[in-house]
Scaffold this active site. Structure first.
Site, PDB file in Angstrom:
ATOM      1  N   TYR A   1       0.842  -1.201   0.000  1.00  0.00           N
ATOM      2  CA  TYR A   1       0.000   0.000   0.000  1.00  0.00           C
ATOM      3  C   TYR A   1       0.876   1.250   0.000  1.00  0.00           C
ATOM      4  CZ  TYR A   1      -2.722   3.802   2.131  1.00  0.00           C
ATOM      5  OH  TYR A   1      -3.299   5.022   2.407  1.00  0.00           O
TER       6      TYR A   1
HETATM    7  P1  NAD Z   1     -12.218   5.680   2.022  1.00  0.00           P
HETATM    8  O1  NAD Z   1     -12.076   4.306   1.484  1.00  0.00           O
HETATM    9  O2  NAD Z   1     -13.245   5.885   3.053  1.00  0.00           O
HETATM   10  O3  NAD Z   1     -12.435   6.693   0.843  1.00  0.00           O
HETATM   11  C1  NAD Z   1     -11.939   6.488  -0.463  1.00  0.00           C
HETATM   12  C2  NAD Z   1     -13.096   6.589  -1.432  1.00  0.00           C
HETATM   13  O4  NAD Z   1     -12.556   6.485  -2.723  1.00  0.00           O
HETATM   14  C3  NAD Z   1     -14.081   5.466  -1.266  1.00  0.00           C
HETATM   15  O5  NAD Z   1     -15.368   5.969  -1.050  1.00  0.00           O
HETATM   16  C4  NAD Z   1     -13.997   4.701  -2.569  1.00  0.00           C
HETATM   17  O6  NAD Z   1     -15.258   4.195  -3.005  1.00  0.00           O
HETATM   18  C5  NAD Z   1     -13.451   5.751  -3.517  1.00  0.00           C
HETATM   19  N1  NAD Z   1     -12.724   5.158  -4.637  1.00  0.00           N
HETATM   20  C6  NAD Z   1     -11.766   4.226  -4.601  1.00  0.00           C
HETATM   21  N2  NAD Z   1     -11.352   3.923  -5.846  1.00  0.00           N
HETATM   22  C7  NAD Z   1     -12.073   4.692  -6.710  1.00  0.00           C
HETATM   23  C8  NAD Z   1     -12.090   4.838  -8.097  1.00  0.00           C
HETATM   24  N3  NAD Z   1     -11.329   4.092  -8.890  1.00  0.00           N
HETATM   25  N4  NAD Z   1     -12.945   5.749  -8.620  1.00  0.00           N
HETATM   26  C9  NAD Z   1     -13.748   6.485  -7.853  1.00  0.00           C
HETATM   27  N5  NAD Z   1     -13.770   6.369  -6.530  1.00  0.00           N
HETATM   28  C10 NAD Z   1     -12.924   5.489  -5.960  1.00  0.00           C
HETATM   29  O7  NAD Z   1     -10.774   6.090   2.571  1.00  0.00           O
HETATM   30  P2  NAD Z   1     -10.310   7.307   3.452  1.00  0.00           P
HETATM   31  O8  NAD Z   1      -9.836   6.760   4.751  1.00  0.00           O
HETATM   32  O9  NAD Z   1     -11.302   8.376   3.442  1.00  0.00           O
HETATM   33  O10 NAD Z   1      -9.009   7.748   2.659  1.00  0.00           O
HETATM   34  C11 NAD Z   1      -9.065   8.732   1.659  1.00  0.00           C
HETATM   35  C12 NAD Z   1      -7.690   8.892   1.040  1.00  0.00           C
HETATM   36  O11 NAD Z   1      -6.755   9.270   2.022  1.00  0.00           O
HETATM   37  C13 NAD Z   1      -7.122   7.630   0.448  1.00  0.00           C
HETATM   38  O12 NAD Z   1      -6.451   7.960  -0.766  1.00  0.00           O
HETATM   39  C14 NAD Z   1      -6.137   7.117   1.438  1.00  0.00           C
HETATM   40  O13 NAD Z   1      -5.102   6.365   0.835  1.00  0.00           O
HETATM   41  C15 NAD Z   1      -5.643   8.403   2.017  1.00  0.00           C
HETATM   42  N6  NAD Z   1      -5.185   8.246   3.412  1.00  0.00           N
HETATM   43  C16 NAD Z   1      -6.050   7.911   4.380  1.00  0.00           C
HETATM   44  C17 NAD Z   1      -5.616   7.798   5.692  1.00  0.00           C
HETATM   45  C18 NAD Z   1      -6.518   7.413   6.815  1.00  0.00           C
HETATM   46  O14 NAD Z   1      -6.029   7.266   7.924  1.00  0.00           O
HETATM   47  N7  NAD Z   1      -7.805   7.265   6.583  1.00  0.00           N
HETATM   48  C19 NAD Z   1      -4.282   8.061   5.996  1.00  0.00           C
HETATM   49  C20 NAD Z   1      -3.425   8.392   4.962  1.00  0.00           C
HETATM   50  C21 NAD Z   1      -3.887   8.512   3.668  1.00  0.00           C
HETATM   51  C1  UGA Z   2      -4.068   4.084   8.554  1.00  0.00           C
HETATM   52  C2  UGA Z   2      -4.994   3.967   7.313  1.00  0.00           C
HETATM   53  O1  UGA Z   2      -5.753   2.783   7.384  1.00  0.00           O
HETATM   54  C3  UGA Z   2      -4.231   3.947   6.041  1.00  0.00           C
HETATM   55  O2  UGA Z   2      -5.123   4.033   4.980  1.00  0.00           O
HETATM   56  C4  UGA Z   2      -3.334   5.145   6.038  1.00  0.00           C
HETATM   57  O3  UGA Z   2      -2.687   5.275   4.867  1.00  0.00           O
HETATM   58  C5  UGA Z   2      -2.392   5.080   7.195  1.00  0.00           C
HETATM   59  O4  UGA Z   2      -3.173   5.147   8.370  1.00  0.00           O
HETATM   60  C6  UGA Z   2      -1.456   6.228   7.183  1.00  0.00           C
HETATM   61  O5  UGA Z   2      -1.325   6.922   8.150  1.00  0.00           O
HETATM   62  O6  UGA Z   2      -0.787   6.399   6.207  1.00  0.00           O
HETATM   63  P1  UGA Z   2      -2.948   2.388  10.181  1.00  0.00           P
HETATM   64  O7  UGA Z   2      -1.923   3.255  10.797  1.00  0.00           O
HETATM   65  O8  UGA Z   2      -2.640   0.952  10.050  1.00  0.00           O
HETATM   66  O9  UGA Z   2      -3.332   2.885   8.724  1.00  0.00           O
HETATM   67  O10 UGA Z   2      -4.292   2.679  11.010  1.00  0.00           O
HETATM   68  P2  UGA Z   2      -5.288   1.765  11.813  1.00  0.00           P
HETATM   69  O11 UGA Z   2      -5.973   0.778  10.950  1.00  0.00           O
HETATM   70  O12 UGA Z   2      -6.171   2.686  12.560  1.00  0.00           O
HETATM   71  O13 UGA Z   2      -4.359   0.947  12.805  1.00  0.00           O
HETATM   72  C7  UGA Z   2      -3.631   1.550  13.865  1.00  0.00           C
HETATM   73  C8  UGA Z   2      -2.901   0.479  14.643  1.00  0.00           C
HETATM   74  O14 UGA Z   2      -3.849  -0.344  15.314  1.00  0.00           O
HETATM   75  C9  UGA Z   2      -2.044  -0.439  13.795  1.00  0.00           C
HETATM   76  O15 UGA Z   2      -0.804  -0.658  14.420  1.00  0.00           O
HETATM   77  C10 UGA Z   2      -2.828  -1.748  13.757  1.00  0.00           C
HETATM   78  O16 UGA Z   2      -2.018  -2.880  13.678  1.00  0.00           O
HETATM   79  C11 UGA Z   2      -3.573  -1.721  15.076  1.00  0.00           C
HETATM   80  N1  UGA Z   2      -4.843  -2.432  15.013  1.00  0.00           N
HETATM   81  C12 UGA Z   2      -5.728  -2.170  14.016  1.00  0.00           C
HETATM   82  C13 UGA Z   2      -5.129  -3.363  15.962  1.00  0.00           C
HETATM   83  O17 UGA Z   2      -4.306  -3.637  16.855  1.00  0.00           O
HETATM   84  N2  UGA Z   2      -6.308  -4.012  15.923  1.00  0.00           N
HETATM   85  C14 UGA Z   2      -7.239  -3.760  14.974  1.00  0.00           C
HETATM   86  O18 UGA Z   2      -8.319  -4.376  15.012  1.00  0.00           O
HETATM   87  C15 UGA Z   2      -6.951  -2.814  13.987  1.00  0.00           C
END
Ligand code: NAD
Ligand code: UGA
Length: 734
Positions: A148
């Site tokens: 990822y």
């Molecule tokens: P999310 O899955 O809730 O939102 C992403 C949305 O994009 C979804 O609704 C999905 O249906 C849509 N999507 C995916 N592929 C598509 C496509 N081909 N065409 C049109 N729509 C599409 O995820 P999120 O947590 O809101 O994350 C949003 C963005 O932020 C992502 O790019 C993710 O990689 C990035 N990001 C998220 C986190 C986090 O902690 N949530 C951290 C770092 C980066």
């Molecule tokens: C999150 C988002 O899911 C990614 O899309 C994003 O890109 C990433 O942050 C980011 O910062 O770049 P992550 O840090 O793995 O990824 O976030 P969580 O899914 O909230 O997990 C946080 C921690 O909790 C991780 O260490 C995971 O191993 C742990 N975890 C998660 C558990 O121990 N139990 C669970 O059920 C889920």
């Protein structure tokens, strides 16, 4: 503005779309509603904003759709669509990551070439860093540890390539684990809260000691809005919440917020999970003028309320975890319970002054119970939080000094203040003076919190040379389980003394682990006074007179010695032509002071004063100093090389007596044993010492020179060095 938000129905995209519309912008939101998680959740995410006439929803897959009409007329593009989730990106799933994170991004950039948007903001990720050292800086080499992360980094590289070659005005924002209402159902907090709500155990991956710089979704939206107008084209910018905490700590907070005991089922740590993330947000401050606002506790509450309902949460407050973002500006807390006298405070202020000089950008917070703290000048970068004062009434028994509170009640209150202060201030180093668990264990909640909320912070115990009779210290420590506290919480033990006076490791039977982290720093010297000795002498004695200075520390238990001295002046042996300055100390009870005044009135060459803010000036000017054996007094005497006659107290503790005897053994002082303290003996000893001054006997001076030469009086420098090394380990060198 006309905005295009890709991934508008997702967790972050839906919040951003709402905010843009609220601010009066027109938004076209695109989403494919793919089945990575239940699309009905995505429909709920955008239900509200869909009712707004400024919002247009386009259901389309960006990997296939004709993008030109979508980009047509768009001023700001926020590219949030993507395939998130770190742990599921291995194996067959990778094709979805490739498609939605790389292919889609490249298609969007191609389309942007011909549509000239004012800005294109890309949702990058902390996962591009892998296990880079923390705090993670944008200049660090990205080394993702999950597929990822590799695809998100590719997205960034594509942004850069299209910016450089075609002038597309891109900016990449590296989000650090985002949370808040609507968090994706596969993410940790959502899973935890769901399990807690259903009374099921949460699944914890690995030890739970992994840390994440959790960032509130509202703060992420703020930064996205700043990124479209700020001067930041071409940049990649971290966005971190400022409190990098362990997952275990989050579970504890969730327990407090929901009032439920959180049951945990452990599972193996999945591949691709970075061990620690922590953002340096200096660039975000400089380029976007952005700082996270939401505290982890409040943000977690919001998410819990969204998932479980407000009625399922507790009302009671929990420590608010700092949203500290200035990772490279050192912070230190010095805790002193300060339940008796001035000694602990003086020692801590001496160390504070040394540190403040060595680290001008240090922020130093004293946590002190001393009622006298406001009487001391503080270095410019030092402030204090005052704990309600208690007095020690017997060994391990304390009472509120002025407040009408039960002992248990005041300990609880002080403990809450200590805990909250440490949590909100987020120190890099916590220096605990003297008492490893604090007064009555008041420090333990703060130690537990700090270990989990800021595992990189260092906890240090500062011990004066002698605490008490070793057997008593061992007994108290055994009762308080200090051995395991030292092992579990403390990174370092600094002894403000030398092993020749007391080998603390042997005397207190420390474990090999604790022994290994113990370091002798030497005694804490005091800065000599700028007052010239002759000028001080001129104030107190006539030409040709000898000057005796009698000091009793804070004064709480100095009465007996001062009484003995004043009575000794009536003895036949008492020498002629001697002037004395007798300092009672600010804590001497009023009736005792009145009695001493009555005695002093009989002797015209005696000046009785209750406090001087320049004790060193007096000691420097004295021919003989008659004093008790407190740690600070002895440091002061050593610092000015005064000829000391020490009459230590022996109750309630033997500490002064042991110290005084050790100093006599080393030839640094003469001691009057407590059981032989009489006016006659005081008179005789003063006379003998003055006679040795007349003779020019320099044996004590030679012993002192040897002592000083061995570095035994270099405690401030050594302590500053030791703490400085810890800062270096916590903070990235600037
Ligand atoms: P999310 O899955 O809730 O939102 C992403 C949305 O994009 C979804 O609704 C999905 O249906 C849509 N999507 C995916 N592929 C598509 C496509 N081909 N065409 C049109 N729509 C599409 O995820 P999120 O947590 O809101 O994350 C949003 C963005 O932020 C992502 O790019 C993710 O990689 C990035 N990001 C998220 C986190 C986090 O902690 N949530 C951290 C770092 C980066
Ligand atoms: C999150 C988002 O899911 C990614 O899309 C994003 O890109 C990433 O942050 C980011 O910062 O770049 P992550 O840090 O793995 O990824 O976030 P969580 O899914 O909230 O997990 C946080 C921690 O909790 C991780 O260490 C995971 O191993 C742990 N975890 C998660 C558990 O121990 N139990 C669970 O059920 C889920």
């Amino acid at each position: 503005m006309r905005c295009l938000v890709t991934g508008a129905a997702g967790f972050i995209g839906s919040h951003l779309s709402e905010r843009l519309v609220t601010l009066g912008h027109d938004v076209v939101g695109v989403d494919s509603f793919n089945t990575y998680y239940d699309p009905t959740i995505k429909r709920q995410n955008i239900a509200e904003v869909s009712g707004n006439s400024r919002f247009t929803l386009i259901e389309a897959d960006l990997a296939e759709a004709d993008l030109a009409p979508l980009l047509d007329g768009a001023d700001w593009i926020f590219h949030l669509a993507g395939q998130p989730g770190v742990r599921g990106s291995w194996g067959d799933q990778f094709s979805g990551y490739l498609r939605n994170n790389i292919h889609v991004t490249q298609r969007l950039l191609e389309a942007a070439r011909s549509h000239s948007p004012q800005r294109l903001v890309y949702a990058s990720s902390s996962s591009i860093y892998g296990d880079a050292p923390t705090p993670m800086r944008e200049s660090a080499r990205p080394q993702p540890v999950s597929p990822y992360g590799v695809t998100k980094l590719s997205g960034e590289h594509l942004m850069e390539a299209y910016h450089k070659s075609y002038g597309v005005p891109t900016v990449s924002l590296r989000f650090f684990t985002v949370y808040g209402p609507r968090q994706r159902p596969d993410m940790a907090f959502n899973r935890f809260l769901r399990a807690i709500g259903e009374g099921q155990p949460v699944h914890l991956y690995g030890s739970g000691n992994q840390t994440r710089d959790f960032t509130y979704v509202g703060d992420i939206v703020d930064a996205c809005l700043r990124a479209v107008t700020a001067d930041c084209v071409g940049a990649a910018i971290n966005l971190g919440g400022g409190a990098s905490v362990t997952v275990n700590y989050v579970l504890e907070l969730l327990g407090e917020i929901t009032g439920k005991r959180v049951q945990v089922v452990r599972q193996a740590g999945p591949r691709g999970d970075a061990p620690h993330t922590a953002a340096s947000t200096q660039q975000a401050r400089e380029l976007l003028n952005w700082q996270p606002k939401e505290s982890l506790v409040d943000g977690l509450r919001n998410q819990a309320e969204w998932q479980l309902g407000a009625d399922k949460l507790t009302r009671h407050t929990v420590a608010s975890i700092s949203t500290r973002t200035q990772h490279n500006v050192p912070r230190l807390v010095i805790y002193g319970h300060d339940t008796y006298g001035l000694g602990h405070l003086r020692r801590n202020l001496t160390i504070a002054a040394g540190l403040s000089q060595a680290y001008p950008d240090l922020s130093l917070l004293l946590l002190t119970g001393s009622p006298a703290v406001q009487h001391f000048p503080l270095p410019p970068n030092v402030d204090y939080v005052k704990l309600p004062a208690v007095v020690k009434v017997a060994d391990e028994h304390y009472q509120a000094r002025t407040l009408r509170m039960e002992p248990a009640e005041i300990v609880q209150m002080r403990s809450a203040i200590v805990r909250e202060t440490v949590a909100s201030f987020a120190p890099d180093v916590l220096l605990v003076d003297h008492a490893p668990i604090g007064m009555k264990g008041e420090l333990l909640p703060a130690l537990q919190d700090l270990r989990k909320s800021r595992p990189q912070a260092k906890i240090v115990l500062g011990l004066r040379d002698i605490i008490d009779e070793p057997a008593r210290v061992r007994a108290t420590w055994a009762e308080q389980d200090v051995a395991s506290v030292l092992e579990r919480y403390y990174d370092s033990i600094l002894v403000y003394g030398v092993p020749e006076v007391l080998n603390v490791v042997d005397a207190y039977q420390m474990s090999p682990e604790s022994a290994a982290k113990t370091r002798y720093c030497g005694y804490l010297p005091r800065q000599r006074s700028s007052a010239h000795p002759q000028a001080t002498r001129a104030t107190y004695c006539a030409p040709g007179e000898r000057l005796v200075v009698v000091a009793a520390g804070g004064g709480g238990d100095g009465y007996s010695l001062l009484w003995q001295y004043l009575r000794s002046l009536a003895e036949e042996e008492s020498p002629e032509r001697v002037a004395s300055v007798v300092v009672t100390g600010p804590f001497m009870p009023a009736d005792e002071r009145v009695e001493l005044e009555r005695l002093a009135e009989r002797h015209p060459r005696v000046r009785l004063i209750d406090f001087t803010d320049d004790m060193l000036a007096l000691l420097q000017a004295a021919d003989v100093v008659l004093c008790m054996g407190g740690y600070n007094t002895m440091c002061e005497v050593l610092s000015v090389g005064a000829r000391a006659l020490v009459a230590p107290r022996s109750a309630p503790r033997h500490e002064q007596l042991l110290r005084a005897n050790a100093f006599e053994r080393l030839g640094l002082a003469r001691v009057i044993q407590p059981d032989s303290l009489t006016p006659q003996l005081v008179a005789q000893q003063i006379a003998e010492t003055l006679a040795s001054v007349e003779r020019g006997d320099n044996s004590e001076r030679a012993a002192l020179d040897m002592f000083v030469g061995s570095g035994a009086l270099d405690g401030v420098n050594a302590t500053v060095r030791a703490i400085g090394e810890l800062f270096e380990r916590v903070l990235v060198a600037k």
